[in-house]
Design a protein around this motif. Structure first.
Motif, PDB file in Angstrom:
ATOM      1  N   TYR A 111       4.099  -0.266  -0.887  1.00 23.04           N
ATOM      2  CA  TYR A 111       2.654  -0.083  -0.810  1.00 23.04           C
ATOM      3  C   TYR A 111       2.055  -1.020   0.229  1.00 23.04           C
ATOM      4  O   TYR A 111       2.664  -2.017   0.641  1.00 23.04           O
ATOM      5  CB  TYR A 111       1.994  -0.300  -2.174  1.00 23.04           C
ATOM      6  N   ASP A 246       4.537   9.078 -11.556  1.00 24.66           N
ATOM      7  CA  ASP A 246       4.683   8.305 -10.321  1.00 24.66           C
ATOM      8  C   ASP A 246       4.206   9.147  -9.143  1.00 24.66           C
ATOM      9  O   ASP A 246       4.794  10.195  -8.845  1.00 24.66           O
ATOM     10  CB  ASP A 246       6.148   7.909 -10.111  1.00 24.66           C
ATOM     11  N   GLN A 247       3.157   8.688  -8.477  1.00 26.10           N
ATOM     12  CA  GLN A 247       2.533   9.455  -7.400  1.00 26.10           C
ATOM     13  C   GLN A 247       2.140   8.535  -6.243  1.00 26.10           C
ATOM     14  O   GLN A 247       1.951   7.334  -6.428  1.00 26.10           O
ATOM     15  CB  GLN A 247       1.255  10.141  -7.916  1.00 26.10           C
ATOM     16  N   PRO A 248       2.004   9.094  -5.050  1.00 28.37           N
ATOM     17  CA  PRO A 248       1.321   8.332  -4.002  1.00 28.37           C
ATOM     18  C   PRO A 248      -0.111   8.062  -4.464  1.00 28.37           C
ATOM     19  O   PRO A 248      -0.729   8.916  -5.109  1.00 28.37           O
ATOM     20  CB  PRO A 248       1.343   9.284  -2.799  1.00 28.37           C
ATOM     21  N   ARG A 249      -0.637   6.893  -4.132  1.00 29.44           N
ATOM     22  CA  ARG A 249      -1.937   6.491  -4.668  1.00 29.44           C
ATOM     23  C   ARG A 249      -2.802   5.832  -3.598  1.00 29.44           C
ATOM     24  O   ARG A 249      -2.292   5.175  -2.682  1.00 29.44           O
ATOM     25  CB  ARG A 249      -1.767   5.464  -5.794  1.00 29.44           C
ATOM     26  N   ASP A 266       2.859   4.523  -1.229  1.00 22.18           N
ATOM     27  CA  ASP A 266       3.624   5.693  -0.798  1.00 22.18           C
ATOM     28  C   ASP A 266       4.467   6.213  -1.952  1.00 22.18           C
ATOM     29  O   ASP A 266       4.752   5.485  -2.915  1.00 22.18           O
ATOM     30  CB  ASP A 266       4.517   5.339   0.390  1.00 22.18           C
ATOM     31  N   GLY A 267       4.885   7.477  -1.854  1.00 25.83           N
ATOM     32  CA  GLY A 267       5.665   8.056  -2.947  1.00 25.83           C
ATOM     33  C   GLY A 267       6.359   9.342  -2.558  1.00 25.83           C
ATOM     34  O   GLY A 267       6.240   9.835  -1.434  1.00 25.83           O
ATOM     35  N   ARG A 268       7.133   9.865  -3.529  1.00 27.40           N
ATOM     36  CA  ARG A 268       7.873  11.116  -3.367  1.00 27.40           C
ATOM     37  C   ARG A 268       8.925  11.032  -2.277  1.00 27.40           C
ATOM     38  O   ARG A 268       9.223  12.011  -1.599  1.00 27.40           O
ATOM     39  CB  ARG A 268       6.908  12.279  -3.097  1.00 27.40           C
ATOM     40  N   GLY A 275       6.560   6.118  -5.662  1.00 28.28           N
ATOM     41  CA  GLY A 275       5.202   6.305  -6.147  1.00 28.28           C
ATOM     42  C   GLY A 275       4.967   5.453  -7.385  1.00 28.28           C
ATOM     43  O   GLY A 275       5.901   4.913  -7.981  1.00 28.28           O
ATOM     44  N   SER A 302      -3.082  10.370   0.390  1.00 24.44           N
ATOM     45  CA  SER A 302      -3.083   8.906   0.460  1.00 24.44           C
ATOM     46  C   SER A 302      -2.717   8.421   1.860  1.00 24.44           C
ATOM     47  O   SER A 302      -1.614   8.686   2.353  1.00 24.44           O
ATOM     48  CB  SER A 302      -2.107   8.318  -0.560  1.00 24.44           C
ATOM     49  N   SER A 315       3.088  11.395   2.085  1.00 25.78           N
ATOM     50  CA  SER A 315       4.183  12.122   1.437  1.00 25.78           C
ATOM     51  C   SER A 315       4.367  13.540   1.962  1.00 25.78           C
ATOM     52  O   SER A 315       5.392  14.166   1.703  1.00 25.78           O
ATOM     53  CB  SER A 315       3.959  12.171  -0.077  1.00 25.78           C
TER      54      SER A 315
END
Length: 330
Positions: A111, A246-249, A266-268, A275, A302, A315
């Motif tokens: 992040y 759990d996700q990008p935020r 960041d995520g996925r 995430g 995000s 993502s």
């Protein structure tokens, strides 16, 4: 640094870029509608979520008409700021960007934090895609940022996905349909979580509100993680029911008056960043010293942008078009 403000040819160039983006989106939406025209439900969905519905065609002119003397614009504002590495400083604001990584393997979490200190609370501004207000009007964060002379920007609350919420931007009311838990930024530097349904946009402006965000939920209050946030549904409309897991935020935290932190997770992307849950996001904010923190639009939206570059790794594999940003001018 973006020198748009000093280039006399820029207004024409910006208009051309905006027209080109709008035409492309309209062609894409029209093609999809033609493909789906056999079903009434498909037409409704395209009209509701794809086709732009412009309510205000020139936001800058509208703000001027409404008497937002503090709104400013990239065409007239010169903050004389400087960028040194990942830090920006000016008379009105300072921004420092840092990258953080925890865990390893599939549990890696990455992040980015923007630590923002304001000497003038109105230096935190908002801008809409294509200088227009309405539903389904979108552009990439980088495009909106460049059009407005930003040095730092994050994606906003994606107001254009919905028709409700209180939207006050740069001291001007754009929407007054209270629906959820909002976040209000005041001209004196204070920031508060509030119930949109218990007030009006005009009352907020009269009390000194400069900007509002309408997404949520609040994830930290009084320095503590809010209970039950991992079970919250931010909206009840199609396509935006759940923000669990759990996700990008993207989120904003308030450390003190005129001292903010913006976090993009960041995520996925297994091995780089999985995430974060809302509880984890709240924990990050607590660790940064936030007394209040508020969740914004996430997932593929995000994004953090600084000095002409996308800081994080969205993502979607690239920037996703969105309806608005919050930014610091450069």
């Amino acid at each position: 640094m973006n020198e748009t403000a000093t280039d006399p040819a820029t207004p024409t160039a910006v208009v051309r870029r905006r027209m080109s983006r709008t035409v492309k989106r309209l062609i894409g939406a029209a093609a999809l509608v033609l493909t789906l025209v056999g079903g009434g439900g498909a037409w409704w969905a395209a009209n509701r979520f794809l086709i732009p519905h412009v309510e205000i065609s020139d936001v800058a002119a509208y703000q001027a008409e409404q008497g937002s003397a503090d709104a400013g614009s990239s065409d007239t504002t010169d903050t004389s700021g400087t960028v040194t590495g990942s830090t920006y400083t000016s008379d009105d604001a300072s921004v420092t960007i840092t990258k953080h990584t925890t865990g390893s393997g599939d549990d890696t979490l990455t992040y980015y934090v923007a630590d923002v200190t304001l000497t003038d609370a109105t230096a935190l501004r908002s801008a809409f895609a294509d200088n227009q207000f309405g539903e389904n009007i979108t552009a990439r964060v980088s495009e909106i940022a460049e059009d407005n002379g930003a040095v730092f920007a994050i994606n906003g609350d994606y107001y254009g996905f919905r028709s409700d919420g209180i939207e006050i931007r740069n001291g001007v009311v754009f929407r007054d349909e209270g629906a959820r838990e909002g976040l209000a930024f005041y001209k004196d530097g204070t920031v508060t979580v509030y119930d949109e349904t218990a007030t009006t946009a005009d009352a907020l402006v009269a009390d000194g509100v400069w900007n509002t965000m309408s997404f949520g939920p609040a994830i930290v209050e009084n320095g503590q993680t809010v209970d039950g946030i991992d079970d919250v549904e931010v909206d009840t409309n199609f396509g935006n029911h759940s923000i669990q897991g759990d996700q990008p935020r993207t989120a904003v935290g308030v450390i003190d008056d005129d001292h903010l932190v913006f976090v993009v997770v960041d995520g996925r992307d297994s091995g780089y960043s999985r995430g974060a849950s809302l509880d984890e996001l709240a924990g990050i904010m607590e660790g940064l010293g936030a007394q209040t923190a508020y969740n914004l639009d996430g997932g593929g939206s995000s994004e953090m942008w600084f000095d002409g570059e996308v800081v994080n790794q969205p993502s979607n594999g690239g920037e996703r078009a969105t309806s608005d940003i919050f930014y610091i001018a450069g």
